[in-house]
Design a protein around this motif. Structure first.
Motif, short mmCIF file in Angstrom:
data_model
loop_
_atom_site.label_atom_id
_atom_site.label_comp_id
_atom_site.label_asym_id
_atom_site.label_seq_id
_atom_site.Cartn_x
_atom_site.Cartn_y
_atom_site.Cartn_z
N THR A 71 0.81 -1.23 0.00
CA THR A 71 0.00 0.00 0.00
C THR A 71 0.84 1.27 0.00
O THR A 71 0.32 2.35 -0.26
N TRP A 72 2.11 1.15 0.28
CA TRP A 72 2.97 2.31 0.50
C TRP A 72 2.85 3.39 -0.57
O TRP A 72 2.66 4.57 -0.26
N PRO A 73 2.93 3.07 -1.88
CA PRO A 73 2.93 4.14 -2.87
C PRO A 73 1.68 5.01 -2.86
O PRO A 73 1.73 6.17 -3.28
N ALA A 74 0.55 4.47 -2.37
CA ALA A 74 -0.70 5.22 -2.38
C ALA A 74 -0.95 5.97 -1.09
O ALA A 74 -1.92 6.73 -1.00
N THR A 75 -0.10 5.81 -0.08
CA THR A 75 -0.32 6.48 1.19
C THR A 75 0.23 7.90 1.18
O THR A 75 1.04 8.27 0.32
N ARG A 76 -0.22 8.70 2.14
CA ARG A 76 0.28 10.06 2.27
C ARG A 76 1.72 10.08 2.76
O ARG A 76 2.38 11.13 2.71
N TYR A 77 2.22 8.94 3.22
CA TYR A 77 3.58 8.88 3.75
C TYR A 77 4.64 8.78 2.66
O TYR A 77 5.82 9.04 2.90
N ASN A 113 7.65 16.94 4.41
CA ASN A 113 7.08 17.02 3.08
C ASN A 113 8.03 17.76 2.14
O ASN A 113 8.96 18.44 2.58
N PRO A 114 7.79 17.66 0.83
CA PRO A 114 8.62 18.42 -0.12
C PRO A 114 8.45 19.93 0.08
O PRO A 114 7.48 20.40 0.69
N ILE A 133 8.20 24.11 4.12
CA ILE A 133 8.26 22.67 4.36
C ILE A 133 7.50 22.36 5.63
O ILE A 133 7.67 23.03 6.65
N GLN A 134 6.65 21.34 5.54
CA GLN A 134 5.93 20.86 6.71
C GLN A 134 6.63 19.63 7.27
O GLN A 134 6.87 18.66 6.55
N ILE A 135 6.98 19.67 8.55
CA ILE A 135 7.44 18.47 9.23
C ILE A 135 6.21 17.67 9.61
O ILE A 135 5.30 18.17 10.26
N ASP A 136 6.17 16.43 9.14
CA ASP A 136 4.97 15.62 9.32
C ASP A 136 5.39 14.19 9.60
O ASP A 136 6.04 13.56 8.77
N VAL A 137 5.02 13.71 10.75
CA VAL A 137 5.42 12.46 11.40
C VAL A 137 6.63 12.76 12.29
O VAL A 137 7.75 13.00 11.81
N VAL A 138 6.37 12.83 13.57
CA VAL A 138 7.42 12.83 14.58
C VAL A 138 7.00 11.76 15.58
O VAL A 138 5.93 11.87 16.20
N TYR A 139 7.81 10.73 15.73
CA TYR A 139 7.36 9.58 16.51
C TYR A 139 8.52 8.91 17.23
O TYR A 139 9.57 8.63 16.64
#
Length: 286
Positions: free
Chosen positions: A183-189, A211-212, A218-224
């Motif tokens: 599923t990876w290519p279709a995800t927002r990740y 993000n690009p 630039i948006q930092i998205d996913v911090v975990y």
């Protein structure tokens, strides 16, 4: 210029030609508009399921005043109550069915109330409300944990590592999505770049994505950080590393979202030099 009204289109290039300057004039508050329009432009409308993405612009007195994108739910630029009401009237008249709306607190609340008036749909505010942060000036974390940042590549073992971290993050935040190799290519990740924080002996302990570069931002998205590894400064270290990467990539603005109900993450971002731009809400419609 178009006559005063909401103008709807499924042509993302036309939307960006009309609204790009408006969106880039306040890139922080328009981060979701810019991100999803660019995502659709790069991947194509067919990459997001059966329902084609759509976009809209509001003209008042010959001036562009607001925008929306619809990709499943509805995402709005800041609107006055009257502007939100006029959009609800237009979408209801055309028979649109909306699962949710997301925007700054005031805009989301105004549209949710208008949508209920015009359609009878019952809005429910999600428990998780967000703060949208913008970088003021980066302040390195103190104390700084031992270790190093490592940028993950987009193939081989690094891609497997990226997918694993994103799947764990999605599960931790309750996101209704399957993240695996298929599923990876279709995800927002898939369109982000990821950085790991590793201990001195090479053990990965935290991840951050970005993000690009879009419109100078630039948006930092996913911090975990996994729950059992928190409290050691790893999230601060990897967020600072990704922020430096974003600035080195030419970003004039760096933004990120945080759960408004999580005092630890909000305190962390403030210590790193981020400041709240606005609050953010999502309403689901029954």
């Amino acid at each position: 210029m178009h006559p005063d009204d909401w103008h709807l289109t499924d042509d993302v290039d036309g939307f960006l030609a009309r609204a790009g300057g408006f969106l880039r004039s306040r890139p922080g508050r328009h981060v979701m508009q810019l991100t999803w329009a660019e995502r659709v432009r790069r991947r194509g409308a067919g990459a997001f399921g059966a329902d084609a993405p759509s976009f809209g612009t509001l003209v008042r007195a010959g001036e562009l005043r607001g925008t929306f994108y619809r990709l499943g739910g509805l995402g709005l630029s800041p609107l006055t109550p009257e502007e939100a009401d006029s959009l609800a009237v237009r979408l209801a008249a055309e028979g649109h069915v909306l699962p949710r709306v997301s925007a700054d607190h005031a805009t989301a609340a105004a549209f949710a109330a208008a949508w209920q008036r015009h359609t009878g749909a019952t809005p429910k505010l999600r428990d998780t409300r967000l703060n949208l942060y913008g970088l003021h000036a980066l302040t390195p974390p103190r104390p700084h944990p031992h270790g190093r940042a490592r940028l993950l590549g987009d193939s081989g073992a690094d891609l497997e590592e990226t997918v694993r971290w994103c799947a764990e993050f999605a599960e931790a935040v309750g996101e209704d999505v399957t993240v695996d190799a298929a599923t990876w290519p279709a995800t927002r990740y898939a369109d982000k770049r990821y950085t790991l924080w590793e201990t001195p002996d090479g053990v990965p302990v935290s991840v951050a994505g970005m993000n690009p570069l879009i419109g100078g931002q630039i948006q930092i998205d996913v911090v975990y950080t996994p729950a059992h590894l928190r409290g050691h400064g790893y999230a601060a270290a990897v967020t600072a590393a990704v922020t430096r990467t974003a600035l080195a990539a030419g970003a004039r603005d760096v933004v990120l979202f945080a759960d408004a109900g999580n005092p630890s993450s909000n305190a962390l971002y403030r210590r790193l030099g981020y400041r709240v731009l606005t609050g953010w809400s999502v309403y689901d419609f029954a």
